[in-house]
Design a protein around this motif. Structure first.
Motif, PDB file in Angstrom:
ATOM      1  N   UNK A 118       0.953  -1.213  -0.032  1.00  0.00           N
ATOM      2  CA  UNK A 118       0.058  -0.018   0.141  1.00  0.00           C
ATOM      3  C   UNK A 118       0.840   1.055  -0.250  1.00  0.00           C
ATOM      4  N   UNK A 119       0.251   2.359  -0.323  1.00  0.00           N
ATOM      5  CA  UNK A 119       1.081   3.559  -0.331  1.00  0.00           C
ATOM      6  C   UNK A 119       0.354   4.423   0.792  1.00  0.00           C
ATOM      7  N   UNK A 120       1.433   5.249   1.390  1.00  0.00           N
ATOM      8  CA  UNK A 120       1.218   5.990   2.509  1.00  0.00           C
ATOM      9  C   UNK A 120       1.258   7.454   2.254  1.00  0.00           C
ATOM     10  N   UNK A 121       0.484   8.420   2.100  1.00  0.00           N
ATOM     11  CA  UNK A 121       0.510   9.742   1.539  1.00  0.00           C
ATOM     12  C   UNK A 121       1.004  10.702   2.623  1.00  0.00           C
ATOM     13  N   UNK A 122       2.099  11.508   2.619  1.00  0.00           N
ATOM     14  CA  UNK A 122       2.604  12.411   3.723  1.00  0.00           C
ATOM     15  C   UNK A 122       2.556  13.664   2.775  1.00  0.00           C
ATOM     16  N   UNK A 123       2.611  14.647   3.924  1.00  0.00           N
ATOM     17  CA  UNK A 123       2.631  16.126   3.031  1.00  0.00           C
ATOM     18  C   UNK A 123       4.146  16.165   3.091  1.00  0.00           C
ATOM     19  N   UNK A 124       4.411  17.435   2.624  1.00  0.00           N
ATOM     20  CA  UNK A 124       5.837  17.953   2.260  1.00  0.00           C
ATOM     21  C   UNK A 124       6.452  18.537   3.712  1.00  0.00           C
ATOM     22  N   UNK A 125       7.669  18.685   3.695  1.00  0.00           N
ATOM     23  CA  UNK A 125       8.467  19.193   4.682  1.00  0.00           C
ATOM     24  C   UNK A 125       8.420  20.546   5.057  1.00  0.00           C
ATOM     25  N   UNK A 126       8.175  21.409   4.184  1.00  0.00           N
ATOM     26  CA  UNK A 126       7.668  22.629   4.423  1.00  0.00           C
ATOM     27  C   UNK A 126       6.449  23.162   5.261  1.00  0.00           C
ATOM     28  N   UNK A 127       5.391  21.885   4.856  1.00  0.00           N
ATOM     29  CA  UNK A 127       4.229  22.353   5.845  1.00  0.00           C
ATOM     30  C   UNK A 127       4.404  21.456   7.057  1.00  0.00           C
TER      31      UNK A 127
END
Length: 121
Positions: A65-74
């Motif tokens: 499965x894939x896990x979506x994470x935000x970017x480092x800046x956010x």
């Protein structure tokens, strides 16, 4: 990317802490029959698409499965906001470490407002 494998009622979770391209064949082979592989990206280090070889995948009943994470800046902006506004988590109930099973049952009931904490100290 990681692999969780159930062995003798224990979870084994090798974690990648480096940025080198993963060897999906090795991860797939190391994963238990019903293991779980979580992809944090769909690109390799060179920007190419991650390919999972069919013959390797067919030997296992692992879930990929894939896990979506935000970017480092956010993430950094969120951490600054938490610090500036001194935000604290809402704690519903605290259990002693030897009451961990009770904590899990309490959480599973679903009538929880806030965090259920197991104190390991």
């Amino acid at each position: 990317m990681g692999c969780s494998c159930a062995r003798a009622n224990r979870w084994h979770r090798p974690r990648r802490r480096d940025r080198r391209p993963a060897d999906l064949r090795a991860i797939e082979i190391a994963c238990a029959l019903y293991g779980r592989i979580v992809l944090l990206t769909i690109q390799d280090a060179k920007g190419g698409t991650v390919q999972i070889p069919g013959p390797v995948y067919q030997r296992s009943l692992a879930t990929i499965s894939r896990l979506f994470v935000g970017n480092r800046t956010n993430l950094e902006a969120m951490l600054r906001a938490i610090s500036v506004h001194r935000l604290k988590p809402v704690i519903d109930k605290v259990f002693a470490f030897d009451e961990a099973q009770d904590a899990y049952r309490y959480f599973q009931q679903g009538d929880v407002f806030g965090k259920v904490v197991v104190d390991g100290a």
